[in-house]
Structures are given as structure tokens and as C-alpha cells.
Write an enzyme that holds these catalytic residues in place. Structure first.
Site, short mmCIF file in Angstrom:
data_model
loop_
_atom_site.label_atom_id
_atom_site.label_comp_id
_atom_site.label_asym_id
_atom_site.label_seq_id
_atom_site.Cartn_x
_atom_site.Cartn_y
_atom_site.Cartn_z
N HIS A 1 0.84 -1.20 0.00
CA HIS A 1 0.00 0.00 0.00
C HIS A 1 0.88 1.25 0.00
O HIS A 1 1.68 1.44 0.91
CB HIS A 1 -0.91 0.02 1.24
CG HIS A 1 -2.10 -0.88 1.10
ND1 HIS A 1 -3.27 -0.70 1.80
CD2 HIS A 1 -2.31 -1.96 0.31
CE1 HIS A 1 -4.14 -1.63 1.46
NE2 HIS A 1 -3.58 -2.41 0.56
N TYR B 1 -9.07 5.73 7.70
CA TYR B 1 -9.26 6.06 9.12
C TYR B 1 -10.22 7.24 9.17
O TYR B 1 -9.88 8.33 8.69
CB TYR B 1 -7.94 6.49 9.76
CG TYR B 1 -6.89 5.40 9.88
CD1 TYR B 1 -6.12 5.01 8.79
CD2 TYR B 1 -6.65 4.77 11.11
CE1 TYR B 1 -5.14 4.02 8.91
CE2 TYR B 1 -5.68 3.79 11.24
CZ TYR B 1 -4.93 3.42 10.14
OH TYR B 1 -3.97 2.45 10.26
N PRO C 1 -4.17 0.74 18.85
CA PRO C 1 -3.93 0.24 17.48
C PRO C 1 -4.04 1.29 16.38
O PRO C 1 -3.77 0.97 15.22
CB PRO C 1 -5.02 -0.84 17.32
CG PRO C 1 -6.07 -0.50 18.31
CD PRO C 1 -5.39 0.18 19.45
N LYS D 1 0.93 -0.10 15.04
CA LYS D 1 2.35 -0.20 15.41
C LYS D 1 2.74 -1.37 16.32
O LYS D 1 3.93 -1.66 16.48
CB LYS D 1 2.78 1.10 16.13
CG LYS D 1 2.81 2.30 15.22
CD LYS D 1 3.87 2.15 14.17
CE LYS D 1 3.82 3.22 13.13
NZ LYS D 1 4.35 2.81 11.84
N TYR E 1 4.14 6.58 9.90
CA TYR E 1 3.31 5.42 9.54
C TYR E 1 4.14 4.34 8.85
O TYR E 1 3.94 3.15 9.09
CB TYR E 1 2.14 5.88 8.66
CG TYR E 1 1.02 4.86 8.57
CD1 TYR E 1 0.05 4.77 9.56
CD2 TYR E 1 0.93 3.98 7.49
CE1 TYR E 1 -0.98 3.84 9.48
CE2 TYR E 1 -0.11 3.06 7.40
CZ TYR E 1 -1.05 2.99 8.40
OH TYR E 1 -2.08 2.07 8.33
P1 RFL Z 1 1.44 -11.49 22.07
O1 RFL Z 1 0.97 -11.61 20.67
O2 RFL Z 1 0.49 -11.07 23.11
O3 RFL Z 1 2.07 -12.90 22.46
C1 RFL Z 1 2.43 -13.22 23.80
C2 RFL Z 1 2.35 -14.71 23.95
O4 RFL Z 1 2.69 -15.05 25.30
C3 RFL Z 1 1.78 -16.04 25.74
N1 RFL Z 1 1.71 -16.04 27.21
C4 RFL Z 1 2.30 -16.97 27.97
N2 RFL Z 1 3.07 -18.02 27.65
C5 RFL Z 1 3.51 -18.81 28.68
N3 RFL Z 1 3.17 -18.58 29.98
C6 RFL Z 1 2.39 -17.55 30.33
N4 RFL Z 1 2.04 -17.38 31.60
C7 RFL Z 1 1.92 -16.68 29.31
N5 RFL Z 1 1.15 -15.57 29.30
C8 RFL Z 1 1.04 -15.19 28.01
C9 RFL Z 1 0.46 -15.66 25.09
O5 RFL Z 1 -0.44 -16.76 25.04
C10 RFL Z 1 0.93 -15.21 23.72
O6 RFL Z 1 0.95 -16.28 22.78
O7 RFL Z 1 2.70 -10.50 22.17
P2 RFL Z 1 3.91 -10.30 21.14
O8 RFL Z 1 4.44 -11.62 20.67
O9 RFL Z 1 4.82 -9.33 21.79
O10 RFL Z 1 3.21 -9.64 19.84
C11 RFL Z 1 2.63 -8.37 19.92
C12 RFL Z 1 1.45 -8.25 18.94
O11 RFL Z 1 0.61 -9.38 19.09
C13 RFL Z 1 0.64 -6.97 19.14
O12 RFL Z 1 1.50 -5.89 19.40
C14 RFL Z 1 -0.22 -6.60 17.91
O13 RFL Z 1 -1.20 -7.56 17.68
C15 RFL Z 1 -0.90 -5.23 18.10
N6 RFL Z 1 -1.82 -4.86 17.01
C16 RFL Z 1 -1.32 -4.35 15.81
N7 RFL Z 1 0.01 -4.23 15.61
C17 RFL Z 1 0.49 -3.78 14.41
O14 RFL Z 1 1.72 -3.70 14.26
N8 RFL Z 1 -0.33 -3.43 13.36
C18 RFL Z 1 -1.68 -3.51 13.47
O15 RFL Z 1 -2.38 -3.25 12.50
C19 RFL Z 1 -2.22 -3.95 14.75
N9 RFL Z 1 -3.54 -4.05 14.93
C20 RFL Z 1 -3.18 -4.99 17.17
C21 RFL Z 1 -4.05 -4.56 16.10
C22 RFL Z 1 -3.74 -5.53 18.33
C23 RFL Z 1 -5.11 -5.63 18.47
N10 RFL Z 1 -5.60 -6.20 19.66
C24 RFL Z 1 -6.52 -7.27 19.68
C25 RFL Z 1 -4.96 -5.89 20.92
C26 RFL Z 1 -5.42 -4.65 16.22
C27 RFL Z 1 -5.95 -5.15 17.41
C28 RFL Z 1 -7.46 -5.18 17.49
C1 PHB Z 2 -6.07 -4.16 10.96
O1 PHB Z 2 -6.23 -4.40 9.74
O2 PHB Z 2 -6.34 -5.00 11.82
C2 PHB Z 2 -5.58 -2.83 11.37
C3 PHB Z 2 -5.12 -1.94 10.42
C4 PHB Z 2 -4.67 -0.69 10.81
C5 PHB Z 2 -4.68 -0.35 12.14
C6 PHB Z 2 -5.11 -1.24 13.10
C7 PHB Z 2 -5.59 -2.50 12.71
O3 PHB Z 2 -4.24 0.89 12.51
#
Ligand code: RFL
Ligand code: PHB
Length: 408
Positions: free
Chosen positions: A86, A214, A306, A310, A398
């Protein structure tokens, strides 16, 4: 060193490895993979099952720096063919649209490729390499962090296990045990909770536009995103404790159309949800990213709302620094990178926290916002719509800020 297994110390099965990794999400999986490539052994322990980890719907947008790190680690094949490049995204205010031309403003782009796919690619690489991963573990505890012989204990299938390692990597997300193993009086933490959440829907329908939108509207924030040409991801701002059962699919599609404006609404294809969830919004940083032989990475150390896309990108940045530092330690005997890890990572983290906070403040409705604050927010958006400099600043953040050399 290779990991060795199954020495019994009377009570527990004992594993020996270079780096014990707590958490098998993207941070833990990528760290283990980078270490494997450099001949450094690791063991991952994960609380959830493989299916659960692979099924979590989260991030969707990868910075070019993230794509570069994954590609250099040999994980770029599917990303290259299936990722959607993109060169821009749109900001919308009450139906008026401003395109932030990432490519023209920065010469860079972002890639739409779901976190589920990144996780699948990492898992596939680990299965091929027979990495030691223990899923469905419980009772994880960290010990001896201030010594040169830290260890981790856990339970699995009714048996006790112990991992003896040189280092422990806390990659266990916001709610994991690693950060909490640092004594509270030595943990420097900063937090802001927002008075709203995001309600997300995933559906197998074509996206309404080719790029993300957005939108700030008088009805609240909305985001139109995607995973592929046939799979859409949308979000709306909602209460942090919004009950999902109050949002049947039809109501959610109607609300999205209302917030995204009539032009966009005309191009939305509604369809049945294959996933729907509410996530709270929070900013959080634990500056104590190193405590003795424990290193925190990813969501274990920081959370961003989110709005800037990032979270996953920051996690990949941390892991890149930490893997580089550990590699220098094992290959060249230098602790320089380990000593610099926290400060180098935090410089990037705080700038990214600022961007995510700014985008959140700009685009959401705040319940306690008075008429003046509302006008300021609209003025800020209007300024961005008309200013090349403001658009360039948003674009620069971004697409992702550059990495430092943690060893320099
Ligand atoms: P995670 O993915 O939370 O993984 C941590 C792992 O640790 C496990 N765990 C344990 N394991 C053993 N013993 C325990 N006691 C434990 N407790 C926990 C968990 O089960 C899990 O498997 O952290 P990690 O690896 O640092 O990854 C981070 C990302 O997952 C997170 O930052 C992103 O998903 C955030 N995020 C987004 N990031 C982006 O860069 N671009 C995006 O577009 C974006 N959109 C989002 C998002 C997060 C969202 N939510 C649901 C919070 C959109 C949403 C809606
Ligand atoms: C997504 O596609 O899940 C998404 C995209 C952009 C954002 C957050 C989430 O800023």
C-alpha cells in the site's frame, strides 16, 4: 549449543539451553527463529495451544522495516506473493477524504499481511527446524534473574519442568509473568487507558477501497481495513466494556456506513462475521526492559493503541535489537548490545508511543471532550488535510522509523 532434554533432578524434567523464551506469539517465535539462524539454542514455552496462537486475529499492517527483518530471516516468500503493498491510506473527516501518499512523501510503503500469516510462516519454519516448543504449559515462574544461572519452571500434562538457561526472554505479552517477575519497586512503568475500545469485524467480503480509511465522524471513529482482496477487516470505536451481543452483524454494518460517510458506504459489501471482538485501548511502557538476565520484548514491555498500526511492528523492532545483541554475545563475546538493548529500543518505542497516542487523540471522540476540544481536533485534522508538511510527518511515522545499530 544445542538444547538438551530430560535430565531428571529428582522432581522436575530439566532442559538446558542458551535462551529460555517465555511466550510463543510473534515476538517469541521470531526471536527463537533469529537465534536458530545464528546457531544459538532456545526453548519456547507457550500457555496456549498451537491452534489458539495461530487463530488470533490481530495486526494487519507491516512497516517496510518489519518486512525487511522477516525477509532477511528467510520468512519473506509468502509475504512477497500474498502481501498487499500500500502506497497510501486515507484520513476522513465527516465524509471529506485526504490521502496520505506514503510513497510520494517518503519513498516507502507498508504491506498489508495479517499477524495470523506472520505467525503461520514462523511456526512452519520452526516445525521444519524442529525447534523445541512447549505449548499448553502452566505455572510459569522465573528464578535467579540477578544471577548468571537463571531458570524457568513450568508444568505440562501434570509434570514439572525446569529450563536452565544463560538468558530469559520475556515475550509473553501484556499479561504474562515475565514483567511481573521484576520487583515492583524496580519497575519503571507509564500507562494511559483510553475511555473507549475498538469493536472489530472480519468478513469474507471484498474491501470497500484499495487502501485503508481512518475516519473521524460525529458518530465516532471507524477504520476500514483488509487482509486480502476477498477478506475485509473493519473497526468502530465503542465503549471499553461494549457487550458484543448488542452488535448483530447488520447493526455493525449500518454503523460502519454511517461513520465512513455516504461515498464510502456505497462501496461497502456487508457479509457475515467470521470474527468479532472488542479490544480496550491503552498506552503502556515498562522502561525496565532488562533486569539482570531477563530481557522483555514486544507487548510484554509496551502497548500502543492500534490507531497507528504499530504493536506488531514495535515487537519486531525489539526482537531485531535483542537477537542482534545476543548473537554478538555468543559469537564475539561482547555484551555491548545487551547493555544497550533497553535504551536503544526505548528511543524507538517512545517515538512510536507518541505517534499512536497522537493518532488516537486526533481521530476518536472523547466522552469528556468539551466544545473547544472538539473544535481543536477538527482544526488539527483540517490543518493536516491542507498541509504537505503535516502529511509528510504522519507518513514518515506510519511507514516506520529507522532502526539504530544496537552494536554501534
Ligand atoms: P502477544 O501476541 O500477546 O504474544 C504473547 C504470547 O505469550 C503467551 N503467554 C504466555 N506463555 C507462557 N506462559 C504464560 N504465563 C503466558 N502468558 C502469556 C500468550 O499466550 C501469547 O501467545 O505478544 P507479542 O508476541 O509481543 O506480539 C505483539 C502483537 O501481538 C501486538 O502488538 C499486535 O497484535 C498489536 N496490534 C497491531 N500491531 C500492528 O503492528 N499493526 C496492526 O495493525 C495492529 N492491529 C493490534 C491490532 C492488536 C489488536 N488487539 C486485539 C490488541 C489490532 C488489534 C485489534
Ligand atoms: C487491521 O487491519 O487489523 C488494522 C489496520 C490498521 C490499524 C489497526 C488495525 O491501525
Amino acid at each position: 549449543m544445542t538444547s538438551t532434554t530430560d535430565r531428571q533432578d529428582g522432581k522436575a524434567n530439566v532442559l538446558k539451553t542458551d535462551v529460555a523464551i517465555i511466550g510463543g506469539g510473534p515476538s517469541g517465535l521470531l526471536l527463537a527463529w533469529r537465534l536458530t539462524l545464528d546457531g544459538i539454542s532456545s526453548v519456547i514455552i507457550e500457555r496456549q495451544s498451537v491452534e489458539h496462537v495461530q487463530g488470533r486475529i490481530r495486526a494487519g499492517v507491516l512497516e517496510q522495516g518489519t518486512v525487511d527483518v522477516l525477509t532477511r530471516a528467510g520468512l519473506g516468500q509468502r509475504l512477497e506473493t500474498e502481501g498487499l503493498r500500500h502506497g497510501g491510506f486515507a484520513l476522513a473527516l465527516d465524509g471529506r477524504v485526504c490521502r496520505i501518499a506514503l510513497d510520494a512523501l517518503t519513498g516507502r510503503h507498508v504491506t498489508v499481511y495479517g499477524q495470523t500469516e506472520v505467525t503461520r510462516d514462523l511456526m512452519a519454519a520452526h516445525f521444519d527446524a524442529r525447534t523445541k516448543m512447549h505449548h499448553d504449559v502452566s505455572d510459569v515462574e522465573l528464578h535467579g534473574l540477578e544471577t548468571e544461572t537463571p531458570h524457568v519452571t513450568f508444568a505440562k500434562d501434570g509434570e514439572l519442568w525446569r529450563i536452565d538457561a544463560d538468558f530469559i526472554a520475556g515475550c509473553d505479552g501484556f499479561r504474562g509473568p515475565s514483567r511481573l517477575a521484576i520487583p515492583a519497586d524496580q519497575r519503571d512503568e507509564f500507562q494511559r487507558d483510553y475511555p473507549f475500545g475498538w469493536l472489530g469485524i472480519l468478513a469474507d467480503v471484498p474491501p470497500c477501497r484499495e487502501e485503508l480509511i481512518y475516519a473521524s465522524s460525529e458518530h465516532g471513529f471507524a477504520l476500514a481495513s483488509m487482509r486480502s482482496p476477498t477478506r475485509s477487516r473493519y473497526y468502530i470505536q465503542c465503549r471499553a466494556d461494549e457487550p458484543l451481543e448488542e452488535w448483530p452483524d447488520n447493526r455493525l454494518w449500518d454503523e460502519l456506513k454511517r461513520r465512513l460517510g455516504s461515498d464510502v458506504a456505497a462501496t461497502i459489501t456487508p457479509g457475515p462475521a467470521i470474527e468479532k471482538s472488542v479490544a480496550p485501548l491503552r498506552s503502556f511502557v515498562c522502561e525496565t526492559m532488562r533486569y539482570g538476565r531477563l530481557f522483555l520484548a514486544g507487548d510484554a514491555a509496551h502497548i500502543v493503541p492500534p490507531t497507528g498500526a504499530k504493536g506488531l511492528n514495535l515487537a519486531v523492532g525489539d526482537v531485531h535489537y535483542l537477537a542482534t545483541a545476543l548473537s554478538a554475545y555468543y559469537r564475539r563475546g561482547t555484551e555491548l548490545g545487551l547493555d544497550r538493548y533497553a535504551e536503544a529500543a526505548l528511543r524507538r518505542i517512545w517515538k512510536t508511543e507518541r505517534f499512536s497516542w497522537m493518532m488516537t487523540a486526533l481521530l476518536h471522540d472523547f466522552a469528556d471532550e468539551d466544545a473547544f476540544a472538539k473544535r481543536m481536533r477538527a482544526a488539527e485534522l483540517n490543518y493536516i488535510f491542507s498541509s504537505h508538511a503535516a502529511q509528510a510527518s504522519i507518513a514518515e511515522n506510519y511507514v516506520g522509523l529507522p532502526f539504530e545499530d544496537v552494536l554501534a
